[in-house]
Design an enzyme around this catalytic site. Structure first.
Site, PDB file in Angstrom:
ATOM      1  N   ASP A 180       9.657 -10.920   0.504  1.00  0.00           N
ATOM      2  CA  ASP A 180       9.534  -9.712   1.332  1.00  0.00           C
ATOM      3  C   ASP A 180      10.868  -8.973   1.407  1.00  0.00           C
ATOM      4  O   ASP A 180      11.933  -9.576   1.252  1.00  0.00           O
ATOM      5  CB  ASP A 180       9.087 -10.137   2.739  1.00  0.00           C
ATOM      6  CG  ASP A 180       8.455  -8.988   3.509  1.00  0.00           C
ATOM      7  OD1 ASP A 180       8.277  -7.897   2.936  1.00  0.00           O
ATOM      8  OD2 ASP A 180       8.147  -9.190   4.697  1.00  0.00           O
ATOM      9  N   GLY A 181      10.797  -7.676   1.684  1.00  0.00           N
ATOM     10  CA  GLY A 181      12.012  -6.892   1.953  1.00  0.00           C
ATOM     11  C   GLY A 181      12.483  -6.023   0.802  1.00  0.00           C
ATOM     12  O   GLY A 181      13.541  -5.391   0.900  1.00  0.00           O
ATOM     13  N   ASN A 182      11.700  -5.964  -0.278  1.00  0.00           N
ATOM     14  CA  ASN A 182      12.110  -5.110  -1.408  1.00  0.00           C
ATOM     15  C   ASN A 182      12.208  -3.646  -0.978  1.00  0.00           C
ATOM     16  O   ASN A 182      13.132  -2.935  -1.368  1.00  0.00           O
ATOM     17  CB  ASN A 182      11.087  -5.195  -2.551  1.00  0.00           C
ATOM     18  CG  ASN A 182      11.003  -6.577  -3.164  1.00  0.00           C
ATOM     19  OD1 ASN A 182      11.910  -7.377  -2.995  1.00  0.00           O
ATOM     20  ND2 ASN A 182       9.916  -6.854  -3.856  1.00  0.00           N
TER      21      ASN A 182
ATOM     22  N   SER B 118      -0.729  -9.070  -2.998  1.00  0.00           N
ATOM     23  CA  SER B 118      -1.803  -9.613  -2.157  1.00  0.00           C
ATOM     24  C   SER B 118      -3.044  -8.723  -2.219  1.00  0.00           C
ATOM     25  O   SER B 118      -2.967  -7.548  -2.620  1.00  0.00           O
ATOM     26  CB  SER B 118      -1.325  -9.712  -0.705  1.00  0.00           C
ATOM     27  OG  SER B 118      -1.276  -8.420  -0.119  1.00  0.00           O
TER      28      SER B 118
ATOM     29  N   ASN C 149      -2.358  -5.622  -0.566  1.00  0.00           N
ATOM     30  CA  ASN C 149      -1.424  -4.652  -1.160  1.00  0.00           C
ATOM     31  C   ASN C 149      -2.144  -3.464  -1.810  1.00  0.00           C
ATOM     32  O   ASN C 149      -1.530  -2.419  -2.057  1.00  0.00           O
ATOM     33  CB  ASN C 149      -0.508  -5.326  -2.185  1.00  0.00           C
ATOM     34  CG  ASN C 149       0.583  -6.178  -1.557  1.00  0.00           C
ATOM     35  OD1 ASN C 149       1.088  -7.118  -2.159  1.00  0.00           O
ATOM     36  ND2 ASN C 149       0.983  -5.864  -0.320  1.00  0.00           N
TER      37      ASN C 149
END
Ligand code: FPP
Length: 247
Positions: free
Chosen positions: A27-29, A72, A75
């Site tokens: 996470d966090g891109n 996911s 997404n």
């Protein structure tokens, strides 16, 4: 497909206390890109560029299975441009990385659905899985178009379709019908970027996983971060619902 789980690899540098299976929510891109005034897709690209080194470090530590949450089922709800960018990125990553992973004896696996993604990506995924299927090193399981609830519903449907009576449905039967039934449950689930939720990732398999989160964004998750996570795992006392021996 059920396949035999390879014996633990005897790497010279393998850490005997390392988790056997690590699953990662990368996470966090988006925030990484945002903080640099870059488009979100640049963050995903940076995240993809971070993969090989992390995988190599985990492999050297003796981790046998790594599962990456790459896309996911939820997404699909992102803007079309980002969804298409992630699909294109996955296709590029396969093109860029499979030769190297194959050389390193990595066995690539996929969990999730292949029928909604572009045919070229589905074919490239199947090809990467097939090409590396007999490799005996680390198993790299890529969750792409993956959702834990979808996985459980699919497993239940398969059990029912096989004609199993309700009272004969067991945990083992559900497990045998998950996407990758031979892969052991993750010992450690790492989530980057500070969030503290599973987001529909391996919800069946995570029942007794240790959970670790770090504020680092995924593109910044470097070897120091890997070491911190592995050290934290070693401090955990896993009880699986039982009492510790001294109690
Ligand atoms: C979450 O960050 C990350 C994703 C939805 C995609 C992860 C994909 C990669 C790291 C690259 C491709 C990987 C493979 C295996 C092909 P976010 O967009 O939710 O970040 P944010 O919460 O900061 O917005």
């Amino acid at each position: 497909m059920t396949r035999a789980v390879p014996e633990r690899s005897a790497s010279l540098h393998a850490d005997p206390g390392a988790p056997r299976h690590i699953a990662i929510i990368m996470d966090g891109n988006g925030r990484w890109a945002n903080e640099r005034g870059l488009p979100r897709l640049a963050g995903h690209r940076a995240g993809a560029d971070n993969l090989q080194r992390v995988l190599q470090t985990l492999d050297s530590a003796g981790v046998e299975f790594v599962t990456l949450f790459a896309f996911s089922t939820e997404n699909w709800n992102r803007p079309t441009s980002e969804v298409n960018g992630l699909l294109d990125l996955m296709q590029s990553v396969i093109g860029e990385c499979v030769d190297e992973l194959h050389k390193r004896n990595v066995c690539i696996r996929h969990l999730g659905e292949l029928d909604q993604i572009p045919a070229s990506l589905a074919d490239a995924t199947r090809e990467a899985v097939k090409r590396t299927a007999s490799n005996t090193g680390m198993n790299l399981c890529v969750a792409f178009d993956y959702g834990g609830r979808t996985e459980i519903v699919r497993a239940v449907r398969r059990v029912i379709a096989a004609g199993v009576a309700p009272h004969d449905i067991t945990e083992d039967l559900i497990r045998e019908n998950l996407y990758l039934p031979d892969v052991p449950d993750p010992d450690l689930i790492i989530r980057t970027a500070g969030e503290q939720r599973l987001s529909n990732f391996l919800i069946w398999q995570a029942a007794y996983s240790e959970y670790y989160q770090t504020p680092a964004y995924w593109p910044d998750f470097d070897d120091v971060e890997v070491e911190r996570a592995l050290n934290e795992y070693k401090r955990r006392r896993r009880r699986f619902g039982a009492l510790p021996e001294e109690d």
